[in-house]
Design a protein around this motif. Structure first.
Motif, mmCIF file in Angstrom:
data_model
loop_
_atom_site.group_PDB
_atom_site.id
_atom_site.type_symbol
_atom_site.label_atom_id
_atom_site.label_comp_id
_atom_site.label_asym_id
_atom_site.label_seq_id
_atom_site.Cartn_x
_atom_site.Cartn_y
_atom_site.Cartn_z
ATOM 1 N N GLU A 1 47.285 39.470 48.226
ATOM 2 C CA GLU A 1 48.332 38.916 49.390
ATOM 3 C C GLU A 1 47.468 38.599 50.767
ATOM 4 O O GLU A 1 47.959 37.672 51.116
ATOM 5 C CB GLU A 1 49.526 39.932 49.600
ATOM 6 C CG GLU A 1 50.398 40.302 50.846
ATOM 7 C CD GLU A 1 51.604 41.058 51.184
ATOM 8 O OE1 GLU A 1 51.171 42.120 50.603
ATOM 9 O OE2 GLU A 1 52.659 40.515 51.457
ATOM 10 N N SER B 1 57.273 43.730 40.054
ATOM 11 C CA SER B 1 56.945 44.878 40.679
ATOM 12 C C SER B 1 55.958 45.337 40.351
ATOM 13 O O SER B 1 54.755 45.340 39.641
ATOM 14 C CB SER B 1 57.917 45.635 40.819
ATOM 15 O OG SER B 1 58.306 46.670 39.685
ATOM 16 N N ALA C 1 48.523 48.947 43.378
ATOM 17 C CA ALA C 1 48.880 48.982 44.396
ATOM 18 C C ALA C 1 47.680 47.893 46.009
ATOM 19 O O ALA C 1 47.421 46.972 46.548
ATOM 20 C CB ALA C 1 49.526 50.069 45.155
ATOM 21 N N ARG D 1 65.026 49.094 46.002
ATOM 22 C CA ARG D 1 63.585 50.000 46.978
ATOM 23 C C ARG D 1 62.430 49.331 46.478
ATOM 24 O O ARG D 1 60.905 49.088 46.383
ATOM 25 C CB ARG D 1 64.016 51.229 46.439
ATOM 26 C CG ARG D 1 63.905 51.126 44.537
ATOM 27 C CD ARG D 1 64.822 52.771 44.225
ATOM 28 N NE ARG D 1 65.054 52.115 42.660
ATOM 29 C CZ ARG D 1 66.115 53.693 42.440
ATOM 30 N NH1 ARG D 1 65.195 54.329 42.732
ATOM 31 N NH2 ARG D 1 66.135 53.517 40.930
ATOM 32 N N ALA D 2 62.195 48.234 45.738
ATOM 33 C CA ALA D 2 61.276 48.021 44.752
ATOM 34 C C ALA D 2 60.831 46.129 45.313
ATOM 35 O O ALA D 2 61.474 46.077 46.344
ATOM 36 C CB ALA D 2 62.060 46.887 43.109
ATOM 37 N N VAL D 3 59.946 46.049 45.239
ATOM 38 C CA VAL D 3 58.696 44.784 46.042
ATOM 39 C C VAL D 3 58.517 43.731 44.283
ATOM 40 O O VAL D 3 57.767 44.782 43.970
ATOM 41 C CB VAL D 3 57.164 45.769 46.669
ATOM 42 C CG1 VAL D 3 57.301 44.238 47.554
ATOM 43 C CG2 VAL D 3 58.158 46.407 47.735
ATOM 44 N N ARG D 4 59.071 42.874 44.763
ATOM 45 C CA ARG D 4 58.652 41.507 43.782
ATOM 46 C C ARG D 4 57.642 40.860 44.108
ATOM 47 O O ARG D 4 57.462 40.701 45.373
ATOM 48 C CB ARG D 4 59.885 41.097 43.509
ATOM 49 C CG ARG D 4 59.396 40.427 42.187
ATOM 50 C CD ARG D 4 60.824 39.766 41.792
ATOM 51 N NE ARG D 4 62.437 40.121 42.346
ATOM 52 C CZ ARG D 4 63.133 40.996 41.066
ATOM 53 N NH1 ARG D 4 62.353 41.541 40.202
ATOM 54 N NH2 ARG D 4 64.324 41.408 41.409
ATOM 55 N N TYR D 5 56.565 40.998 43.566
ATOM 56 C CA TYR D 5 54.856 40.145 43.951
ATOM 57 C C TYR D 5 55.634 39.011 42.897
ATOM 58 O O TYR D 5 55.828 38.457 42.250
ATOM 59 C CB TYR D 5 54.085 41.043 43.424
ATOM 60 C CG TYR D 5 53.836 41.729 44.373
ATOM 61 C CD1 TYR D 5 53.081 41.172 45.710
ATOM 62 C CD2 TYR D 5 54.156 43.009 43.802
ATOM 63 C CE1 TYR D 5 52.699 42.880 46.486
ATOM 64 C CE2 TYR D 5 54.315 44.004 45.300
ATOM 65 C CZ TYR D 5 53.925 43.950 46.367
ATOM 66 O OH TYR D 5 52.845 45.143 47.582
ATOM 67 N N ALA E 1 54.779 39.052 49.012
ATOM 68 C CA ALA E 1 55.441 39.929 47.997
ATOM 69 C C ALA E 1 56.919 39.600 48.720
ATOM 70 O O ALA E 1 57.484 38.880 49.708
ATOM 71 C CB ALA E 1 55.254 41.377 48.920
ATOM 72 N N GLU E 2 58.449 40.631 47.800
ATOM 73 C CA GLU E 2 59.566 40.361 48.283
ATOM 74 C C GLU E 2 60.527 41.352 47.990
ATOM 75 O O GLU E 2 60.096 41.867 47.232
ATOM 76 C CB GLU E 2 60.219 39.225 47.980
ATOM 77 C CG GLU E 2 61.526 38.886 48.225
ATOM 78 C CD GLU E 2 62.021 37.678 47.641
ATOM 79 O OE1 GLU E 2 62.625 36.850 46.913
ATOM 80 O OE2 GLU E 2 61.545 37.008 46.261
ATOM 81 N N ARG E 3 60.530 42.147 49.156
ATOM 82 C CA ARG E 3 61.370 42.899 48.992
ATOM 83 C C ARG E 3 62.366 42.884 48.130
ATOM 84 O O ARG E 3 63.524 41.733 49.119
ATOM 85 C CB ARG E 3 60.972 44.180 50.173
ATOM 86 C CG ARG E 3 62.048 45.297 50.222
ATOM 87 C CD ARG E 3 62.152 46.171 51.846
ATOM 88 N NE ARG E 3 61.805 47.617 51.043
ATOM 89 C CZ ARG E 3 60.483 48.291 50.588
ATOM 90 N NH1 ARG E 3 59.688 47.620 51.575
ATOM 91 N NH2 ARG E 3 60.331 48.934 49.762
ATOM 92 N N ASP E 4 63.304 43.944 47.567
ATOM 93 C CA ASP E 4 64.261 43.806 46.762
ATOM 94 C C ASP E 4 64.520 45.229 46.439
ATOM 95 O O ASP E 4 64.773 45.535 45.375
ATOM 96 C CB ASP E 4 64.198 42.869 45.328
ATOM 97 C CG ASP E 4 66.066 42.873 45.033
ATOM 98 O OD1 ASP E 4 66.607 42.736 45.630
ATOM 99 O OD2 ASP E 4 65.621 42.981 43.331
#
Lengths: 108, 108
Positions: free
Chosen positions: A54, A31, A47, A66-70, A61-64
């Motif tokens: 991106e 993240s 960010a 509350r975190a957003v993993r890139y 990006a992949e939302r997981d």
DNA sequence: TCGATCCGCAACCCTAGGGTTGCAGGAGGT
DNA sequence: ACCTCCTGCAACCCTAGGGTTGCGGATCGA
């Protein structure tokens, strides 16, 4: 004929901090906050960089929760590489042809 | 292991005007003044761009009397492409390996 | 419920660098 | 010798964008 030079992607790659980010994301997804802990810049700066990357299609990006993993998209980089290689070969081919003509018709 | 990311060359390629210059030089060698006549910028601006491109090894200068003829170095661009491709493949390989491990050991 | 994170937005600072004008030096052509 | 054309420096302007701080909203864990 050849697509317009991919300046946007190249601009995205023309920055040391972004390469540091890509290096980490290429090793394992994580993240923005994770990256901020491992790099000497603020999370907001990261960010921004992630947004640029991106947009350029070099990162996904992949939302997981509350975190957003890139994660880094190696295929995109390879695709860009192919285009550059084709352009480079095009130059050399044309210039070699001109050199050959100059040789055959030597009126300098 | 992998050489440091070639940010300098990428930065040199992250500009539309420079791509316009490279496009012309890739078609046939010419001088800075020639380029200035075909592009909507001053000769001095072009001179700066040529300096950047030469520094990045993407262009070579050849003095011919009072003129200085430049030509595009396609081989350099292709070499850069190779490096990028290798990096991209490296990312995908590592991330694929991680994905495989996550699949075999599914404790999320 | 409450605290600890994590994200997104906005305002702001400051330098890098793309572009310009102006001028001086040299090499060619006639 | 003279005029022309090309190059090289230098000073300067101005925007793009990399970086920061600050705040508010949302989600997870205890």
């Amino acid at each position: 004929m050849s697509a317009p030079a991919p300046v946007a992607q190249l601009a995205a790659l023309a920055d040391d901090t972004r390469w540091a980010i890509l290096g980490l994301l290429g090793a394992s997804p994580r993240s923005a906050s994770d990256l901020a802990r491992e790099l000497p810049v603020s999370r907001q700066a990261i960010a921004k960089h992630l947004a640029v990357l991106e947009q350029a299609g070099l990162v996904a990006a992949e939302r997981d929760g509350r975190a957003v993993r890139y994660r880094a998209l190696g295929a995109s980089l390879s695709a860009l590489a192919d285009r550059l290689d084709a352009i480079g070969r095009g130059w050399d081919a044309r210039l070699a042809r001109i050199a050959a003509i100059a040789e055959a018709d030597p009126r300098s």
